[in-house]
Enzyme design. Structure first.
Site, PDB file in Angstrom:
ATOM      1  N   CYS A   1       3.926   2.471  10.975  1.00 11.94           N
ATOM      2  CA  CYS A   1       4.853   3.374  10.285  1.00 11.94           C
ATOM      3  C   CYS A   1       5.126   4.660  11.059  1.00 11.94           C
ATOM      4  O   CYS A   1       5.702   5.596  10.514  1.00 11.94           O
ATOM      5  CB  CYS A   1       4.307   3.708   8.894  1.00 11.94           C
ATOM      6  SG  CYS A   1       3.998   2.242   7.886  1.00 11.94           S
TER       7      CYS A   1
ATOM      8  N   ALA B   1       0.822  -1.215   0.000  1.00 11.28           N
ATOM      9  CA  ALA B   1       0.000   0.000   0.000  1.00 11.28           C
ATOM     10  C   ALA B   1       0.854   1.262   0.000  1.00 11.28           C
ATOM     11  O   ALA B   1       0.467   2.280  -0.586  1.00 11.28           O
ATOM     12  CB  ALA B   1      -0.938  -0.007   1.206  1.00 11.28           C
TER      13      ALA B   1
ATOM     14  N   THR C   1       8.019  -7.174 -13.112  1.00 15.23           N
ATOM     15  CA  THR C   1       7.098  -8.292 -13.261  1.00 15.23           C
ATOM     16  C   THR C   1       6.511  -8.687 -11.912  1.00 15.23           C
ATOM     17  O   THR C   1       7.254  -9.032 -10.995  1.00 15.23           O
ATOM     18  CB  THR C   1       7.829  -9.520 -13.859  1.00 15.23           C
ATOM     19  OG1 THR C   1       8.467  -9.127 -15.070  1.00 15.23           O
ATOM     20  CG2 THR C   1       6.846 -10.647 -14.130  1.00 15.23           C
TER      21      THR C   1
ATOM     22  N   HIS D   1      -2.729  -8.151   2.606  1.00 14.71           N
ATOM     23  CA  HIS D   1      -2.462  -8.702   3.942  1.00 14.71           C
ATOM     24  C   HIS D   1      -3.469  -8.213   4.977  1.00 14.71           C
ATOM     25  O   HIS D   1      -3.570  -8.775   6.059  1.00 14.71           O
ATOM     26  CB  HIS D   1      -1.008  -8.427   4.383  1.00 14.71           C
ATOM     27  CG  HIS D   1      -0.717  -7.031   4.816  1.00 14.71           C
ATOM     28  ND1 HIS D   1      -0.075  -6.120   4.012  1.00 14.71           N
ATOM     29  CD2 HIS D   1      -0.951  -6.389   5.976  1.00 14.71           C
ATOM     30  CE1 HIS D   1       0.069  -4.976   4.660  1.00 14.71           C
ATOM     31  NE2 HIS D   1      -0.459  -5.113   5.851  1.00 14.71           N
TER      32      HIS D   1
END
Length: 317
Positions: free
Chosen positions: A266, A15, A180, A144
């Protein structure tokens, strides 16, 4: 699952990357239209930091306040919109208090401003509550949060929106993010989302019952202040013990193998919660806030264990 086109899906590492791509990608692509951004005061650090990076490049940022119920002030949002506003970013559900914002209403409002792109960090919403993405141009989420794999993120970019890539290297699944994607992560994301959406209503009802029980328990303690509002989704219970620093409570609980957090992962643990301060305007509550997460896997026995331990440490503290 989310009624979006395959070509509108951009796979990222999480995210945080999705939010950076959304904020920086829009600003750098549409800077000729204007250099004004509006974000809410409840955003994740990855939104704030990405916006601050754009500020260093000459963009201006305005913050929307929240009312006592934790909802953004839509009238203030209208008043902040300028001719050079190119981006509005408002989270669907914040990750500390779990307040569900009226993003459908905001999306309809912003459709009246063709130069504004509307981004919503829906990391705390998708897979947990029903959400209508129709009038949102950019949507962030990560699997998640609904029991997919960590290390995977998604940014949904509607067809009519362009972005300046932040990772260059040619086309893989999309020109907007080179590299990828890991096939196993993509498949597991799809499966986890399908299961979460199919079981959403059943899980939500179960967690609401747990939430109500836990809040009633916590309200019995005179120095406990519940920070959630009636607009909070049930997966997060945020509360403060007045006069007691968050880390003191966390350490006491850890001694009994109970692990909760003070803020989102965070943020520096020593600092007051920006989100709780934005909601309460009380630095003491922001310095003592605790975030307790529950889900459909939480058992009644888990609650009983928490009650017994909390009762003991409350007296000690």
């Amino acid at each position: 699952n989310l009624n979006v086109l395959d070509k509108e899906i951009i796979y990222t590492s999480g995210a945080t990357e999705s939010n950076n791509l959304a904020i920086k990608g829009v600003c750098e692509r549409y800077k000729n239209r204007g250099k004004h951004i509006i974000i809410s005061s409840l955003e994740h650090n990855s939104i704030i930091a990405a916006s601050t990076a754009m500020q260093e490049l000459g963009f201006e940022i305005d913050l929307i306040d929240v009312n006592k119920d934790g909802l953004i002030d839509i009238e203030q949002l209208k008043s902040l919109i300028r001719d050079d506003t190119i981006l509005v970013s408002i989270c669907a559900v914040d990750s500390e208090i779990g307040i569900r914002q009226p993003i459908e209403e905001i999306g309809k409002l912003l459709k009246n401003y063709p130069n504004i792109i509307f981004h919503s960090d829906a990391t705390g919403a998708i897979g947990r509550i029903n959400i209508d993405l129709e009038n949102i141009d950019l949507i962030t989420f990560t699997p998640h949060k609904f029991y997919g794999l960590n290390g995977m993120g998604v940014l949904i970019k509607k067809e009519n929106v362009s972005l300046k890539p932040q990772i260059n290297g040619g086309r893989s699944t999309t020109v907007f993010r080179s590299g990828t994607p890991v096939l196993a992560n993509v498949v597991s994301t799809d499966l986890a989302l399908e299961i979460a959406l199919n079981e959403l209503d059943k899980r939500l009802e179960y967690v609401y019952n747990l939430n109500n029980e836990m809040i009633e328990f916590l309200k019995k303690y005179p120095k406990v202040h519940i920070n959630n509002t009636e607009n909070s989704i049930p997966y997060i219970i945020n509360f403060s013990i007045k006069g007691i620093k968050s880390m003191n409570v966390i350490k006491k609980l850890e001694e009994h193998n109970i692990y909760i957090s003070a803020k989102i992962s965070c943020c520096p643990v020593e600092t007051p919660s920006k989100l709780i301060y934005a909601l309460t305007k009380d630095k003491g509550l922001a310095s003592s806030s605790l975030r307790l997460s529950i889900c459909h896997l939480t058992k009644k026995e888990d609650l009983k264990t928490f009650y017994d331990v909390f009762d003991k440490i409350y007296g000690d503290l």
